[in-house]
Design an enzyme around this catalytic site. Structure first.
Site, PDB file in Angstrom:
ATOM      1  N   GLY A   1     -31.094  15.831 -14.833  1.00  0.00           N
ATOM      2  CA  GLY A   1     -31.282  16.021 -13.526  1.00  0.00           C
ATOM      3  C   GLY A   1     -32.478  17.146 -13.408  1.00  0.00           C
ATOM      4  O   GLY A   1     -33.052  17.082 -12.404  1.00  0.00           O
TER       5      GLY A   1
ATOM      6  N   HIS B   1     -34.413   2.692  21.456  1.00  0.00           N
ATOM      7  CA  HIS B   1     -34.391   3.932  22.499  1.00  0.00           C
ATOM      8  C   HIS B   1     -33.018   4.106  22.652  1.00  0.00           C
ATOM      9  O   HIS B   1     -31.898   3.078  22.668  1.00  0.00           O
ATOM     10  CB  HIS B   1     -35.026   3.278  23.911  1.00  0.00           C
ATOM     11  CG  HIS B   1     -34.756   4.493  24.798  1.00  0.00           C
ATOM     12  ND1 HIS B   1     -35.275   5.766  24.926  1.00  0.00           N
ATOM     13  CD2 HIS B   1     -33.607   4.311  25.873  1.00  0.00           C
ATOM     14  CE1 HIS B   1     -34.868   6.348  26.092  1.00  0.00           C
ATOM     15  NE2 HIS B   1     -33.786   5.561  26.410  1.00  0.00           N
TER      16      HIS B   1
END
Length: 466
Positions: free
Chosen positions: A39, A444
């Protein structure tokens, strides 16, 4: 001796993604990592652990500052269990790195643990529990970067520290002096400010996050000042000294007046440097420039035709997602495909709160290039979603070409803009105009409505909600 189509030195986001893509394309693939976990910096001592601490500290700050206004009452005192916070961060890292191990196994990629170095252009020596050599047709150098410092600073990893040590402190500092107002310094500075430390940021340039749009710099500094972080821009650090538990940082301001800062920890976050220590690139004839970067052409190929390099070890922004894109590009080139990367569309993010995100050109860059542009900006405080969550700081700014209306840059400060910037990247990848974005339906209430409103402002200065 084991033989491979491709070997990758380094298992960070660039390296492991390159390995997966090579394996997907049918190449016999090996990956070499000198540490015991895969990693690289990002997963072990960078992106992932810092975000874990940012989230934990954010929860604490909400509990002590904002829960009451939401009607949430906590009996008794809210306390920090710093040891547990650090342990949780460690668990997140462990889970993530084990996920990379799983992916290597799934894709039948051979993993070698040890320091990989070139014996010659087609042989790599691996110095681990035992010494061994592998043969490879192609090599991808993905050795990443390490924290940079200043020549006169001695990093003792106890009180004078880098980002690596800042992720594993045993105590919360009383006063952390941060040298450098870039991404790393601001993120970790905010973590410890939330947990109760006094934080002073000393920056050489005249503003923080100097590579981003100046409007973002101003907004983030304003917000972080309200949070209690102290800023000293246009200050040149000349000395860092430790006496016992006390650190003294000496700097000069823009009037050449000497200023001293005293604290119990000093975080040195002046950037990162390419890491090629022990690589023995010279044995393969690979050129390294005066900045320590591996030199590559537009196909990320070094001067040695079967050796490529990606990520922090080459030119360009030191970003995990840039390295990933480059890893995929090299894998596909090796497979005979014709991929491309538009570096102008690699977004940059600061994971403070509010978050900061950018893609494309800044206003300063457009002015310098003498490009005629339009600017539309919309404040987050005008959104219903922002008022509902209480995250009213920030804005979205869209820059578009004055003649064609093509979007040239998008710059955001606000809640969840690290995720929101993907909309801007998508639009710019398909060369959308500001009007195109303004005519898209946005749900929205959402933070994303600020993008539509900024596009309306850039199109013909007609935002609906301000």
């Amino acid at each position: 001796m084991s033989k491979y189509d491709v070997a990758i030195i380094g298992s960070g986001p660039g390296g492991y993604v390159a390995a997966i893509r090579c394996a997907q394309l049918g190449m016999k693939t090996a990956i070499i990592e000198k540490y015991n976990t895969l990693g690289g910096t990002c997963l072990n001592v960078g992106c992932i652990p810092s975000k874990a601490l940012l989230d934990s500290s954010h929860h604490y700050e909400d509990a002590i500052k904002h829960f009451e206004e939401h009607g949430i009452e906590i009996p008794g005192e809210v306390k920090i269990n710093f040891k547990k916070m650090i342990e949780r961060k460690g668990a997140v890292v462990e889970q993530t790195t084990k996920g990379i191990e799983f992916l290597m196994n799934k894709n039948k990629i051979d993993v070698y643990t040890g320091l990989g170095s070139f014996k010659d252009a087609t042989h790599i020596e691996i110095d681990g529990e035992k010494k061994q050599t592998i043969e490879t047709k192609n090599t991808i150098i993905a050795t990443g970067s390490k924290p940079a410092s200043l020549p006169f600073i001695e990093i003792d990893k106890e009180r004078i520290i880098t980002s690596t040590e800042a992720l594993t402190l045993k105590e919360i500092p009383k006063h952390m002096i941060v040298i450098g107002g870039g991404v790393i310094g601001l993120e970790l500075g905010q973590v410890y400010r939330r947990l109760g430390a006094e934080v002073s940021v000393v920056e050489y340039m005249d503003r923080i996050i100097p590579t981003m749009d100046s409007a973002q710099s101003k907004e983030l500094m304003k917000v972080m000042k309200k949070q209690g972080v102290k800023f000293y821009v246009s200050h040149k650090v000349s000395a860092v000294e430790r006496k016992g538990k006390e650190i003294t940082v000496t700097a000069t301001d823009k009037k050449d007046k000497e200023v001293n800062f005293k604290g119990d920890y000093c975080l040195v976050s002046v950037g990162r440097r390419p890491y090629t220590d022990g690589l023995k690139a010279e044995n393969a004839g690979v050129k390294v420039n005066e900045r320590g970067q591996i030199e590559v052409n537009d196909h990320l190929q070094t001067n040695v035709k079967n050796i490529y390099a990606i990520g922090d070890v080459i030119r360009g922004a030191m970003l995990a997602h840039k390295a990933e894109e480059e890893g995929v590009l090299v894998a596909e080139i090796l497979a005979g495909q014709k991929p491309h990367i538009d570096y102008n569309l690699i977004p940059g993010v600061v994971y403070t709160w509010p978050e900061v995100a950018s893609v494309g050109k800044t206003e300063e860059q457009l002015k310098e290039a003498k490009i005629d542009y339009k600017s539309g900006q919309f404040p987050m405080r005008a959104l219903g979603r922002s008022r509902a969550s209480g995250d009213t700081d920030g804005f979205v700014k869209i820059l578009s070409d004055a003649k064609t209306d093509e979007v040239l840059g998008v710059h955001m400060v606000g809640a969840r803009v690290a995720d929101l910037i993907a909309e801007a990247v998508t639009a710019m990848e398909f060369r959308a105009s500001a009007e195109d974005i303004s005519r898209m339906s946005h749900a929205h209430p959402t933070y994303a409505e600020a993008v539509k409103e900024a596009a309306l402002a850039a199109t013909d200065n007609r935002p609906l909600h301000v």
